[in-house]
Design a protein around this motif. Structure first.
Motif, PDB file in Angstrom:
ATOM      1  N   THR A  71       4.194 -13.529  -0.642  1.00 54.19           N
ATOM      2  CA  THR A  71       3.797 -14.921  -0.446  1.00 54.19           C
ATOM      3  C   THR A  71       2.614 -15.334  -1.313  1.00 54.19           C
ATOM      4  O   THR A  71       2.593 -16.440  -1.859  1.00 54.19           O
ATOM      5  N   TYR A  72       1.625 -14.437  -1.448  1.00 54.28           N
ATOM      6  CA  TYR A  72       0.391 -14.796  -2.151  1.00 54.28           C
ATOM      7  C   TYR A  72       0.085 -13.919  -3.362  1.00 54.28           C
ATOM      8  O   TYR A  72      -0.879 -14.171  -4.074  1.00 54.28           O
ATOM      9  N   GLY A  73       0.853 -12.873  -3.577  1.00 61.06           N
ATOM     10  CA  GLY A  73       0.635 -12.027  -4.740  1.00 61.06           C
ATOM     11  C   GLY A  73      -0.521 -11.061  -4.600  1.00 61.06           C
ATOM     12  O   GLY A  73      -0.994 -10.507  -5.588  1.00 61.06           O
ATOM     13  N   ASP A  74      -0.989 -10.832  -3.385  1.00 59.59           N
ATOM     14  CA  ASP A  74      -2.112  -9.927  -3.146  1.00 59.59           C
ATOM     15  C   ASP A  74      -1.875  -9.184  -1.834  1.00 59.59           C
ATOM     16  O   ASP A  74      -1.357  -9.757  -0.879  1.00 59.59           O
ATOM     17  N   SER A  75      -2.285  -7.943  -1.782  1.00 58.82           N
ATOM     18  CA  SER A  75      -2.049  -7.131  -0.589  1.00 58.82           C
ATOM     19  C   SER A  75      -3.225  -7.127   0.377  1.00 58.82           C
ATOM     20  O   SER A  75      -3.176  -6.447   1.403  1.00 58.82           O
ATOM     21  N   SER A  76      -4.271  -7.897   0.096  1.00 59.31           N
ATOM     22  CA  SER A  76      -5.454  -7.904   0.949  1.00 59.31           C
ATOM     23  C   SER A  76      -5.175  -8.636   2.260  1.00 59.31           C
ATOM     24  O   SER A  76      -4.647  -9.748   2.260  1.00 59.31           O
ATOM     25  N   ILE A  77      -5.570  -7.987   3.370  1.00 56.74           N
ATOM     26  CA  ILE A  77      -5.351  -8.558   4.695  1.00 56.74           C
ATOM     27  C   ILE A  77      -6.623  -8.415   5.516  1.00 56.74           C
ATOM     28  O   ILE A  77      -7.255  -7.364   5.518  1.00 56.74           O
ATOM     29  N   ASN A  78      -6.990  -9.478   6.217  1.00 57.81           N
ATOM     30  CA  ASN A  78      -8.043  -9.411   7.227  1.00 57.81           C
ATOM     31  C   ASN A  78      -7.335  -9.250   8.563  1.00 57.81           C
ATOM     32  O   ASN A  78      -6.689 -10.185   9.041  1.00 57.81           O
ATOM     33  N   TRP A  79      -7.448  -8.061   9.148  1.00 56.39           N
ATOM     34  CA  TRP A  79      -6.804  -7.800  10.437  1.00 56.39           C
ATOM     35  C   TRP A  79      -7.710  -8.296  11.556  1.00 56.39           C
ATOM     36  O   TRP A  79      -8.925  -8.122  11.512  1.00 56.39           O
ATOM     37  N   GLN A  80      -7.123  -8.906  12.573  1.00 62.14           N
ATOM     38  CA  GLN A  80      -7.880  -9.404  13.717  1.00 62.14           C
ATOM     39  C   GLN A  80      -8.421  -8.202  14.491  1.00 62.14           C
ATOM     40  O   GLN A  80      -7.684  -7.245  14.739  1.00 62.14           O
TER      41      GLN A  80
END
Length: 111
Positions: free
Chosen positions: A76-85
């Motif tokens: 969707t965004y081209g990046d694998s970075s995620i802020n997990w809750q």
């Protein structure tokens, strides 16, 4: 071949290499964990991953959820970075439902 054509050709080649045999499933710790991602709220980057059959092994379920979230953010965004809750990330993995599913919540980091 111009730069645009080269990029298009590389993208097509990558897409084809991602294709596997029908019925091939990604396994974690030797088990298949069905995972489903859905949007959470109005913001497209916020999502919830539900991983079924977590009783097979919590570590495999956590990795299946991380994989599903990462795949969504990359596509969707081209990046694998995620802020997990907090409390709902793969490292926490404590949010089990009554039917034995693991819930993970996160947001894709968009730039």
């Amino acid at each position: 071949m111009n730069a645009r054509s080269m990029i298009a050709a590389l993208c097509a080649a990558l897409a084809l290499t991602a294709c596997g045999k029908a019925g091939e499933r990604v396994r974690f710790d030797g088990n298949y964990y069905p995972a489903k991602l859905s949007q959470s709220g109005e913001r497209r980057e916020d999502f919830v991953v539900t991983v079924s059959d977590a009783a097979q092994g919590i570590n495999g379920a956590r990795e299946a959820g991380r994989f599903e979230g990462t795949t969504y953010c990359v596509e969707t965004y081209g990046d694998s970075s995620i802020n997990w809750q907090p409390g709902y990330g793969p490292e926490d993995g404590r949010a089990l439902t009554g039917n034995g599913s693991l819930l993970l919540r996160g947001s894709c980091v968009i730039w």
